[in-house]
Design a protein around this motif. Structure first.
Motif, PDB file in Angstrom:
ATOM      1  N   VAL A 188      33.384  36.339  43.570  1.00  0.00           N
ATOM      2  CA  VAL A 188      31.966  36.297  43.166  1.00  0.00           C
ATOM      3  C   VAL A 188      31.693  37.172  41.948  1.00  0.00           C
ATOM      4  CG1 VAL A 188      31.299  38.206  44.703  1.00  0.00           C
ATOM      5  CG2 VAL A 188      29.600  36.464  44.069  1.00  0.00           C
ATOM      6  N   PHE A 240      50.111  35.340  40.923  1.00  0.00           N
ATOM      7  CA  PHE A 240      48.745  35.144  41.440  1.00  0.00           C
ATOM      8  C   PHE A 240      48.697  33.959  42.398  1.00  0.00           C
ATOM      9  CE2 PHE A 240      46.653  38.308  38.909  1.00  0.00           C
ATOM     10  CZ  PHE A 240      47.511  38.471  37.835  1.00  0.00           C
ATOM     11  N   ARG A 293      44.203  46.380  37.462  1.00  0.00           N
ATOM     12  CA  ARG A 293      44.109  45.188  38.296  1.00  0.00           C
ATOM     13  C   ARG A 293      43.237  44.171  37.573  1.00  0.00           C
ATOM     14  NH1 ARG A 293      47.564  46.417  40.623  1.00  0.00           N
ATOM     15  NH2 ARG A 293      48.076  46.874  42.778  1.00  0.00           N
ATOM     16  N   LEU A 294      43.403  42.900  37.854  1.00  0.00           N
ATOM     17  CA  LEU A 294      42.493  41.894  37.306  1.00  0.00           C
ATOM     18  C   LEU A 294      41.205  41.986  38.109  1.00  0.00           C
ATOM     19  CD1 LEU A 294      43.989  38.395  36.495  1.00  0.00           C
ATOM     20  CD2 LEU A 294      43.343  40.256  34.957  1.00  0.00           C
ATOM     21  N   HIS A 328      27.682  38.182  53.622  1.00  0.00           N
ATOM     22  CA  HIS A 328      29.079  37.738  53.505  1.00  0.00           C
ATOM     23  C   HIS A 328      29.924  38.227  54.682  1.00  0.00           C
ATOM     24  CE1 HIS A 328      32.737  36.525  51.112  1.00  0.00           C
ATOM     25  NE2 HIS A 328      31.914  35.506  51.037  1.00  0.00           N
ATOM     26  N   GLY A 346      37.671  41.289  39.659  1.00  0.00           N
ATOM     27  CA  GLY A 346      37.025  39.998  39.900  1.00  0.00           C
ATOM     28  C   GLY A 346      37.994  38.962  40.416  1.00  0.00           C
ATOM     29  N   PHE A 347      39.259  39.408  40.636  1.00  0.00           N
ATOM     30  CA  PHE A 347      40.274  38.476  41.164  1.00  0.00           C
ATOM     31  C   PHE A 347      40.737  38.947  42.542  1.00  0.00           C
ATOM     32  CE2 PHE A 347      42.735  35.042  39.250  1.00  0.00           C
ATOM     33  CZ  PHE A 347      41.946  34.758  38.144  1.00  0.00           C
ATOM     34  N   GLY A 348      41.030  38.013  43.403  1.00  0.00           N
ATOM     35  CA  GLY A 348      41.538  38.354  44.744  1.00  0.00           C
ATOM     36  C   GLY A 348      40.400  38.587  45.708  1.00  0.00           C
ATOM     37  N   HIS A 349      40.729  38.454  46.972  1.00  0.00           N
ATOM     38  CA  HIS A 349      39.704  38.651  48.011  1.00  0.00           C
ATOM     39  C   HIS A 349      40.406  38.813  49.349  1.00  0.00           C
ATOM     40  CE1 HIS A 349      36.145  37.998  50.520  1.00  0.00           C
ATOM     41  NE2 HIS A 349      35.450  38.282  49.440  1.00  0.00           N
ATOM     42  N   ARG A 350      39.856  39.677  50.207  1.00  0.00           N
ATOM     43  CA  ARG A 350      40.462  39.873  51.509  1.00  0.00           C
ATOM     44  C   ARG A 350      40.465  38.588  52.331  1.00  0.00           C
ATOM     45  NH1 ARG A 350      40.898  44.053  54.680  1.00  0.00           N
ATOM     46  NH2 ARG A 350      42.174  44.847  52.999  1.00  0.00           N
ATOM     47  N   LYS A 386      53.315  47.071  39.529  1.00  0.00           N
ATOM     48  CA  LYS A 386      52.869  47.966  40.616  1.00  0.00           C
ATOM     49  C   LYS A 386      52.717  49.395  40.125  1.00  0.00           C
ATOM     50  CE  LYS A 386      52.874  44.687  43.559  1.00  0.00           C
ATOM     51  NZ  LYS A 386      51.567  44.035  43.729  1.00  0.00           N
ATOM     52  N   ALA A 388      48.648  43.725  35.222  1.00  0.00           N
ATOM     53  CA  ALA A 388      48.058  43.475  36.559  1.00  0.00           C
ATOM     54  C   ALA A 388      49.149  43.259  37.602  1.00  0.00           C
ATOM     55  CB  ALA A 388      47.139  42.265  36.499  1.00  0.00           C
ATOM     56  N   PHE A 427      23.480  43.448  42.913  1.00  0.00           N
ATOM     57  CA  PHE A 427      24.254  43.000  44.084  1.00  0.00           C
ATOM     58  C   PHE A 427      23.600  43.593  45.342  1.00  0.00           C
ATOM     59  CE2 PHE A 427      28.918  41.981  45.345  1.00  0.00           C
ATOM     60  CZ  PHE A 427      28.551  41.653  46.628  1.00  0.00           C
ATOM     61  N   ARG A 487      22.116  41.820  48.616  1.00  0.00           N
ATOM     62  CA  ARG A 487      22.795  42.066  49.885  1.00  0.00           C
ATOM     63  C   ARG A 487      21.939  42.782  50.922  1.00  0.00           C
ATOM     64  NH1 ARG A 487      28.133  41.599  50.933  1.00  0.00           N
ATOM     65  NH2 ARG A 487      27.801  39.684  49.784  1.00  0.00           N
TER      66      ARG A 487
HETATM   67  C1  SDX Z   1      33.690  41.764  46.916  1.00  0.00           C
HETATM   68  O1  SDX Z   1      34.882  41.419  51.698  1.00  0.00           O
HETATM   69  C2  SDX Z   1      33.964  40.766  51.057  1.00  0.00           C
HETATM   70  O2  SDX Z   1      33.447  39.760  51.520  1.00  0.00           O
HETATM   71  C3  SDX Z   1      33.580  41.364  49.716  1.00  0.00           C
HETATM   72  C4  SDX Z   1      32.635  40.534  48.857  1.00  0.00           C
HETATM   73  C5  SDX Z   1      31.253  40.442  49.469  1.00  0.00           C
HETATM   74  O3  SDX Z   1      30.521  39.485  49.142  1.00  0.00           O
HETATM   75  O4  SDX Z   1      30.861  41.367  50.225  1.00  0.00           O
HETATM   76  O5  SDX Z   1      33.148  39.225  48.674  1.00  0.00           O
HETATM   77  C6  SDX Z   1      32.434  41.174  47.475  1.00  0.00           C
HETATM   78  O6  SDX Z   1      33.933  42.922  47.143  1.00  0.00           O
HETATM   79  C7  SDX Z   1      34.654  40.884  46.165  1.00  0.00           C
HETATM   80  C8  SDX Z   1      35.970  41.642  45.743  1.00  0.00           C
HETATM   81  C9  SDX Z   1      35.665  42.436  44.482  1.00  0.00           C
HETATM   82  N1  SDX Z   1      36.822  43.293  44.141  1.00  0.00           N
HETATM   83  C10 SDX Z   1      37.599  43.007  43.079  1.00  0.00           C
HETATM   84  O7  SDX Z   1      37.486  42.007  42.398  1.00  0.00           O
HETATM   85  C11 SDX Z   1      38.637  44.098  42.772  1.00  0.00           C
HETATM   86  C12 SDX Z   1      39.978  43.428  42.456  1.00  0.00           C
HETATM   87  N2  SDX Z   1      40.494  42.842  43.694  1.00  0.00           N
HETATM   88  C13 SDX Z   1      41.428  43.636  44.494  1.00  0.00           C
HETATM   89  O8  SDX Z   1      41.228  44.994  44.448  1.00  0.00           O
HETATM   90  C14 SDX Z   1      41.705  43.003  45.859  1.00  0.00           C
HETATM   91  O9  SDX Z   1      41.927  41.685  45.641  1.00  0.00           O
HETATM   92  C15 SDX Z   1      40.691  43.145  46.958  1.00  0.00           C
HETATM   93  C16 SDX Z   1      40.300  44.568  47.188  1.00  0.00           C
HETATM   94  C17 SDX Z   1      39.466  42.363  46.654  1.00  0.00           C
HETATM   95  C18 SDX Z   1      41.315  42.577  48.246  1.00  0.00           C
HETATM   96  O10 SDX Z   1      42.385  43.399  48.546  1.00  0.00           O
HETATM   97  P1  SDX Z   1      43.285  43.127  49.871  1.00  0.00           P
HETATM   98  O11 SDX Z   1      42.761  42.036  50.701  1.00  0.00           O
HETATM   99  O12 SDX Z   1      43.510  44.447  50.520  1.00  0.00           O
HETATM  100  O13 SDX Z   1      44.592  42.556  49.269  1.00  0.00           O
HETATM  101  P2  SDX Z   1      45.729  43.422  48.706  1.00  0.00           P
HETATM  102  O14 SDX Z   1      45.172  44.517  47.849  1.00  0.00           O
HETATM  103  O15 SDX Z   1      46.627  43.790  49.836  1.00  0.00           O
HETATM  104  O16 SDX Z   1      46.421  42.371  47.738  1.00  0.00           O
HETATM  105  C19 SDX Z   1      47.434  41.520  48.213  1.00  0.00           C
HETATM  106  C20 SDX Z   1      48.439  41.444  47.046  1.00  0.00           C
HETATM  107  C21 SDX Z   1      48.955  42.835  46.614  1.00  0.00           C
HETATM  108  O17 SDX Z   1      50.251  42.634  46.038  1.00  0.00           O
HETATM  109  P3  SDX Z   1      51.576  42.778  47.008  1.00  0.00           P
HETATM  110  O18 SDX Z   1      51.443  44.126  47.699  1.00  0.00           O
HETATM  111  O19 SDX Z   1      51.506  41.627  47.957  1.00  0.00           O
HETATM  112  O20 SDX Z   1      52.730  42.719  46.036  1.00  0.00           O
HETATM  113  O21 SDX Z   1      47.756  40.916  45.891  1.00  0.00           O
HETATM  114  C22 SDX Z   1      47.755  41.900  44.858  1.00  0.00           C
HETATM  115  C23 SDX Z   1      48.016  43.248  45.520  1.00  0.00           C
HETATM  116  O22 SDX Z   1      48.634  44.153  44.605  1.00  0.00           O
HETATM  117  N3  SDX Z   1      46.416  41.878  44.253  1.00  0.00           N
HETATM  118  C24 SDX Z   1      46.169  41.940  42.941  1.00  0.00           C
HETATM  119  C25 SDX Z   1      44.768  41.821  42.835  1.00  0.00           C
HETATM  120  N4  SDX Z   1      44.218  41.700  44.049  1.00  0.00           N
HETATM  121  C26 SDX Z   1      45.242  41.736  44.928  1.00  0.00           C
HETATM  122  N5  SDX Z   1      46.984  42.084  41.866  1.00  0.00           N
HETATM  123  C27 SDX Z   1      46.384  42.112  40.657  1.00  0.00           C
HETATM  124  N6  SDX Z   1      45.041  42.011  40.464  1.00  0.00           N
HETATM  125  C28 SDX Z   1      44.209  41.851  41.528  1.00  0.00           C
HETATM  126  N7  SDX Z   1      42.886  41.747  41.337  1.00  0.00           N
END
Ligand code: SDX
Length: 440
Positions: free
Chosen positions: A374, A365, A308-309, A237, A311-315, A303, A300, A396, A400
């Motif tokens: 994923v 969201f 956090r939700l 990935h 499984g939701f969100g992605h960089r 602040k 979720a 995983f 990977r």
């Molecule tokens: C994987 O990088 C990859 O490719 C990873 C992966 C791979 O195959 O290798 O795809 C696998 O790691 C998938 C991601 C799994 N993680 C989760 O599901 C954990 C929940 N997700 C979050 O922790 C978050 O979305 C991340 C860590 C995945 C991404 O974080 P970012 O890019 O640093 O984004 P951010 O935290 O800055 O979020 C932006 C905004 C923030 O709010 P504001 O500051 O703009 O007000 O979105 C909010 C965050 O608070 N936010 C969420 C959220 N994810 C982001 N709010 C609630 N629930 C969430 N899940």
């Protein structure tokens, strides 16, 4: 494509403090954003760039995986993930990631033979398991045992020799399922089951996980197929946290087995590969709470609340993760086929889909482009396969490992590779004199 081939233009940087102007090369990739080459910035202007989460930074060049977060596109060596999930196998995808093209029939047969003849572990390695408590998290065991492989394969491998690097790659791809399955067997107090070379990669994993010495274990072909697809989806990935860890650790020319252990450690975090386990814990908490889903959606968004939700969100993905779409479909197929009888699993899927629906209609969201990734649905499939919760991230890591080792190999094959050594924005104390106790 070398950097010279990629250079199409320049950008001009004007330093408004001094009026100095410099030109930096503008690099055009095969696909994706144009990229400014800042390697000479410090030399020309005496400035660093600051980008702590690498939000706008390309750490390397790579030909392996391309993803477009806005369009929800994921391609391994140019092949769309949807086609590989439908038509390929995990082992064929391993060949593709390592070698850059799909194998011809004879190449695939040789690759399969090579992998199958590296699935065993040195008998001394079995003793590592007994050093762990039975209730150890399997990821802790996997980090330890994979790192220990560096003690068994050190002197007979030259990481600057392409064939030795490929041997290390074959060993890691082949041994990860064995190490993973035995971590589970050890936790259950069950005897280790040795690999069976008459089975394919995913069938063999399920055999080592679930068969017993007392009776013939029949691998369910539907579960083996579902697992194979999931491993394809997890194979690589781009420059995610664990892959970037592998590249940085490998750039010091460390032993590849120790390097992969660093990738496993990074993957374990709930913000990364540990999210699949965290999703099931979240869905179970929701179902057991008897509270409305809206309470959790509000938490979720709050602040002040660490919830956090999961499984939701992605960089990168600001659209639906293409892998989540495929996994969601497998989830439905598996539950509709009656393969898993536990009503709890259907309840988890119902809650996950309801949560997705509510979140996708909620401006918090939608405005942040937060979609299921994923990890959102994969745990439900693993549960349906009888895989315990604390083994999800281990699976995983099994998928990977080929991505990690392919990216490590690509980096080590590049004669331009230098040790990774980022700088910093220092915000600590300026120079000051030592004070004796009396002066403090
Ligand atoms: C994987 O990088 C990859 O490719 C990873 C992966 C791979 O195959 O290798 O795809 C696998 O790691 C998938 C991601 C799994 N993680 C989760 O599901 C954990 C929940 N997700 C979050 O922790 C978050 O979305 C991340 C860590 C995945 C991404 O974080 P970012 O890019 O640093 O984004 P951010 O935290 O800055 O979020 C932006 C905004 C923030 O709010 P504001 O500051 O703009 O007000 O979105 C909010 C965050 O608070 N936010 C969420 C959220 N994810 C982001 N709010 C609630 N629930 C969430 N899940």
């Amino acid at each position: 494509m070398s950097k010279k081939d990629a250079t199409t233009n320049t950008v001009t940087i004007t330093d408004n403090r001094t009026g100095k102007q410099i030109e930096l090369d503008l690099l055009k990739p095969t696909c994706g954003p144009m990229t400014i080459d800042v390697t000479s910035l410090y030399k020309q202007l005496g400035y660093f760039t600051y980008d702590p989460g690498f939000m706008s930074t390309a750490s390397c060049w790579s030909k392996i995986t391309y993803l477009d977060g806005d369009k929800g596109v994921l391609e391994y060596r140019g092949y769309p993930i949807e086609q590989l999930a439908e038509k390929s196998t995990f082992l064929e995808t391993c060949y593709l990631l390592l070698h850059g093209d799909l194998p011809k029939k004879d190449e695939m047969e040789k690759f399969e033979y090579d992998i199958k003849h590296h699935t065993m572990l040195h008998e001394q390695l079995l003793r590592f398991y007994s050093g762990f408590r039975r209730d150890s998290h399997p990821m802790a065991i996997m980090v330890g045992v994979v790192a220990a492989l560096s003690a068994f394969y050190h002197d007979d491998e030259d990481i600057h020799d392409p064939q030795d690097r490929m041997n290390a790659a074959h060993r890691l791809i082949a041994k990860m399922p064995t190490i993973a399955a035995w971590s589970y067997r050890y936790a259950m107090g069950m005897p280790f089951i040795y690999p069976d070379n008459s089975l394919d990669f995913s069938e063999n994993f399920l055999h080592m996980m679930f068969s017993t010495p007392c009776e013939k274990y029949k691998v369910d072909p539907l579960l083996a197929k579902a697992l194979d697809i999931i491993l394809i989806l997890h194979a690589d990935h781009e420059q995610n946290a664990s892959t970037s860890t592998v590249r940085l650790a490998g750039s010091s020319q460390a032993n590849p087995f120790a390097v992969l252990a660093s990738g496993i450690a990074s993957l374990w975090g709930p913000a990364h590969g540990g999210a699949n386990e965290a999703v099931i814990r979240m869905l179970t908490e929701i179902n057991d709470s008897g509270k409305p889903l809206s309470d959790f959606i509000d938490r979720a968004k709050d602040k002040k609340d660490r919830f956090r939700l999961m499984g939701f969100g992605h960089r990168v993905y600001k659209n639906y993760d293409p892998r989540a779409k495929i996994i969601r479909k497998i989830c439905h197929q598996m539950l509709e086929s009656g393969q898993c009888t536990d009503p709890k699993h259907q309840k988890l899927l119902d809650t996950a889909m309801e949560l997705e629906k509510i979140a996708r209609e909620d401006d918090y969201f939608v405005s942040r482009n937060l979609y299921p990734n994923v990890d959102f649905y994969s745990g439900i499939i693993f549960l349906g396969m009888g895989i315990p919760l604390n083994m999800f991230t281990v699976l995983f890591a099994v998928g990977r490992s080929v991505g990690w080792v392919a990216q490590w190999n690509e980096m080590m094959a590049d004669p331009q590779t230098k040790i990774g050594r980022p700088r910093q924005l220092f915000t600590g104390e300026a120079t000051r004199e030592y004070q004796e106790f009396e002066e403090r």
